[in-house]
Design a protein around this motif. Sequence first.
Motif, PDB file in Angstrom:
ATOM      1  N   THR A  69       4.680   9.548  -4.750  1.00  0.00           N
ATOM      2  CA  THR A  69       3.238   9.581  -4.985  1.00  0.00           C
ATOM      3  C   THR A  69       2.783   8.290  -5.661  1.00  0.00           C
ATOM      4  OG1 THR A  69       3.280  11.984  -5.177  1.00  0.00           O
ATOM      5  CG2 THR A  69       1.370  10.868  -6.102  1.00  0.00           C
ATOM      6  N   SER A  70       3.550   7.847  -6.632  1.00  0.00           N
ATOM      7  CA  SER A  70       3.230   6.573  -7.296  1.00  0.00           C
ATOM      8  C   SER A  70       3.299   5.419  -6.305  1.00  0.00           C
ATOM      9  CB  SER A  70       4.196   6.319  -8.450  1.00  0.00           C
ATOM     10  OG  SER A  70       4.074   7.325  -9.420  1.00  0.00           O
ATOM     11  N   GLY A  71       4.285   5.465  -5.424  1.00  0.00           N
ATOM     12  CA  GLY A  71       4.404   4.429  -4.402  1.00  0.00           C
ATOM     13  C   GLY A  71       3.206   4.402  -3.472  1.00  0.00           C
ATOM     14  N   PHE A  72       2.711   5.567  -3.101  1.00  0.00           N
ATOM     15  CA  PHE A  72       1.535   5.612  -2.238  1.00  0.00           C
ATOM     16  C   PHE A  72       0.286   5.127  -2.971  1.00  0.00           C
ATOM     17  CE2 PHE A  72       4.044   8.426   0.563  1.00  0.00           C
ATOM     18  CZ  PHE A  72       3.846   7.723   1.729  1.00  0.00           C
ATOM     19  N   MET A  73       0.227   5.360  -4.269  1.00  0.00           N
ATOM     20  CA  MET A  73      -0.894   4.820  -5.039  1.00  0.00           C
ATOM     21  C   MET A  73      -0.861   3.291  -4.999  1.00  0.00           C
ATOM     22  SD  MET A  73      -0.971   7.234  -8.376  1.00  0.00           S
ATOM     23  CE  MET A  73      -1.471   8.942  -8.308  1.00  0.00           C
ATOM     24  N   MET A  74       0.335   2.720  -5.146  1.00  0.00           N
ATOM     25  CA  MET A  74       0.466   1.255  -5.089  1.00  0.00           C
ATOM     26  C   MET A  74       0.137   0.740  -3.682  1.00  0.00           C
ATOM     27  SD  MET A  74       3.692   0.435  -7.542  1.00  0.00           S
ATOM     28  CE  MET A  74       4.591   1.979  -7.554  1.00  0.00           C
ATOM     29  N   LEU A  75       0.526   1.485  -2.669  1.00  0.00           N
ATOM     30  CA  LEU A  75       0.195   1.107  -1.300  1.00  0.00           C
ATOM     31  C   LEU A  75      -1.320   1.076  -1.100  1.00  0.00           C
ATOM     32  CD1 LEU A  75       1.112   0.472   1.593  1.00  0.00           C
ATOM     33  CD2 LEU A  75       1.226   2.941   1.980  1.00  0.00           C
ATOM     34  N   CYS A  76      -2.013   2.067  -1.642  1.00  0.00           N
ATOM     35  CA  CYS A  76      -3.480   2.052  -1.568  1.00  0.00           C
ATOM     36  C   CYS A  76      -4.035   0.806  -2.238  1.00  0.00           C
ATOM     37  CB  CYS A  76      -4.064   3.295  -2.248  1.00  0.00           C
ATOM     38  SG  CYS A  76      -3.907   4.817  -1.312  1.00  0.00           S
ATOM     39  N   ALA A  77      -3.459   0.439  -3.364  1.00  0.00           N
ATOM     40  CA  ALA A  77      -3.929  -0.754  -4.076  1.00  0.00           C
ATOM     41  C   ALA A  77      -3.741  -2.007  -3.228  1.00  0.00           C
ATOM     42  CB  ALA A  77      -3.189  -0.894  -5.405  1.00  0.00           C
ATOM     43  N   VAL A  78      -2.597  -2.110  -2.569  1.00  0.00           N
ATOM     44  CA  VAL A  78      -2.338  -3.268  -1.705  1.00  0.00           C
ATOM     45  C   VAL A  78      -3.357  -3.313  -0.564  1.00  0.00           C
ATOM     46  CG1 VAL A  78      -0.703  -4.265  -0.051  1.00  0.00           C
ATOM     47  CG2 VAL A  78       0.103  -3.461  -2.282  1.00  0.00           C
ATOM     48  N   VAL A  79      -3.628  -2.170   0.043  1.00  0.00           N
ATOM     49  CA  VAL A  79      -4.590  -2.125   1.155  1.00  0.00           C
ATOM     50  C   VAL A  79      -5.979  -2.519   0.666  1.00  0.00           C
ATOM     51  CG1 VAL A  79      -5.759  -0.604   2.802  1.00  0.00           C
ATOM     52  CG2 VAL A  79      -3.283  -0.431   2.491  1.00  0.00           C
ATOM     53  N   VAL A  80      -6.397  -1.946  -0.455  1.00  0.00           N
ATOM     54  CA  VAL A  80      -7.738  -2.238  -0.970  1.00  0.00           C
ATOM     55  C   VAL A  80      -7.871  -3.716  -1.337  1.00  0.00           C
ATOM     56  CG1 VAL A  80      -9.310  -1.769  -2.902  1.00  0.00           C
ATOM     57  CG2 VAL A  80      -8.238   0.121  -1.688  1.00  0.00           C
ATOM     58  N   ALA A  81      -6.812  -4.308  -1.837  1.00  0.00           N
ATOM     59  CA  ALA A  81      -6.864  -5.717  -2.267  1.00  0.00           C
ATOM     60  C   ALA A  81      -6.638  -6.707  -1.128  1.00  0.00           C
ATOM     61  CB  ALA A  81      -5.825  -5.952  -3.364  1.00  0.00           C
ATOM     62  N   SER A  82      -6.263  -6.236   0.022  1.00  0.00           N
ATOM     63  CA  SER A  82      -5.958  -7.126   1.143  1.00  0.00           C
ATOM     64  C   SER A  82      -7.217  -7.578   1.867  1.00  0.00           C
ATOM     65  CB  SER A  82      -5.040  -6.419   2.150  1.00  0.00           C
ATOM     66  OG  SER A  82      -3.803  -6.120   1.551  1.00  0.00           O
ATOM     67  N   ALA A  83      -7.187  -8.808   2.332  1.00  0.00           N
ATOM     68  CA  ALA A  83      -8.311  -9.351   3.103  1.00  0.00           C
ATOM     69  C   ALA A  83      -8.308  -8.758   4.505  1.00  0.00           C
ATOM     70  CB  ALA A  83      -8.192 -10.871   3.183  1.00  0.00           C
ATOM     71  N   GLY A  84      -9.476  -8.580   5.060  1.00  0.00           N
ATOM     72  CA  GLY A  84      -9.608  -8.149   6.440  1.00  0.00           C
ATOM     73  C   GLY A  84      -9.422  -6.659   6.681  1.00  0.00           C
ATOM     74  N   VAL A  85      -9.387  -5.877   5.625  1.00  0.00           N
ATOM     75  CA  VAL A  85      -9.242  -4.428   5.781  1.00  0.00           C
ATOM     76  C   VAL A  85     -10.567  -3.874   6.308  1.00  0.00           C
ATOM     77  CG1 VAL A  85      -8.843  -2.264   4.554  1.00  0.00           C
ATOM     78  CG2 VAL A  85      -7.552  -4.292   3.939  1.00  0.00           C
ATOM     79  N   PRO A  86     -10.523  -3.044   7.319  1.00  0.00           N
ATOM     80  CA  PRO A  86     -11.769  -2.456   7.831  1.00  0.00           C
ATOM     81  C   PRO A  86     -12.522  -1.691   6.734  1.00  0.00           C
ATOM     82  CG  PRO A  86      -9.949  -2.000   9.321  1.00  0.00           C
ATOM     83  CD  PRO A  86      -9.360  -2.595   8.085  1.00  0.00           C
ATOM     84  N   ILE A  87     -13.821  -1.813   6.754  1.00  0.00           N
ATOM     85  CA  ILE A  87     -14.673  -1.147   5.756  1.00  0.00           C
ATOM     86  C   ILE A  87     -14.398   0.351   5.727  1.00  0.00           C
ATOM     87  CG2 ILE A  87     -17.061  -0.618   5.134  1.00  0.00           C
ATOM     88  CD1 ILE A  87     -16.253  -3.532   4.621  1.00  0.00           C
ATOM     89  N   VAL A  88     -14.200   0.949   6.879  1.00  0.00           N
ATOM     90  CA  VAL A  88     -13.969   2.392   6.913  1.00  0.00           C
ATOM     91  C   VAL A  88     -12.704   2.757   6.149  1.00  0.00           C
ATOM     92  CG1 VAL A  88     -12.728   2.432   9.129  1.00  0.00           C
ATOM     93  CG2 VAL A  88     -14.001   4.448   8.377  1.00  0.00           C
ATOM     94  N   ALA A  89     -11.673   1.924   6.209  1.00  0.00           N
ATOM     95  CA  ALA A  89     -10.432   2.198   5.465  1.00  0.00           C
ATOM     96  C   ALA A  89     -10.708   2.158   3.971  1.00  0.00           C
ATOM     97  CB  ALA A  89      -9.350   1.201   5.847  1.00  0.00           C
ATOM     98  N   LEU A  90     -11.470   1.175   3.544  1.00  0.00           N
ATOM     99  CA  LEU A  90     -11.815   1.082   2.128  1.00  0.00           C
ATOM    100  C   LEU A  90     -12.623   2.291   1.676  1.00  0.00           C
ATOM    101  CD1 LEU A  90     -12.831  -2.680   1.952  1.00  0.00           C
ATOM    102  CD2 LEU A  90     -10.690  -1.645   1.155  1.00  0.00           C
TER     103      LEU A  90
END
Length: 116
Positions: A54-75
């Motif tokens: 669960t902690s790992g998935f929280m960090m994965l969410c952080a990486v996605v949110v902080a990444s450039a080019g992520v689709p708005i819908v994902a955010l």
Amino acid sequence: MSWLYLSAVLMVITALIHSWAGEKRLIGPLLEGSSAPLDNAQSRKVLRSAWHLTSGFMMLCAVVVASAGVPIVALRVIGGFWLALGLFSLLTSRGRHVGWPTLTASGVLALVGSAG
């Protein structure tokens, strides 16, 4: 149906089965006061692993949110989910869950960031 949609459907089915089976066979008995599930070494490993995953998935969410080019819908989906988790934790714990403020704030900030 594309491969990505098929993958997503399988992920949802897996998540639902995982949630149901875990509640029925591990979490439910544990919360009912039965120590039998924790008498098994494998169950203790699964419980510990799930907690840290669960902690790992929280960090994965952080990486996605902080990444450039992520689709708005994902955010927006991630932000909405974190916001919902925070509010759920607030309401169900009557404010005693230590994580509700950061869950809620993370969701709000992701939603605000996705707006502009």
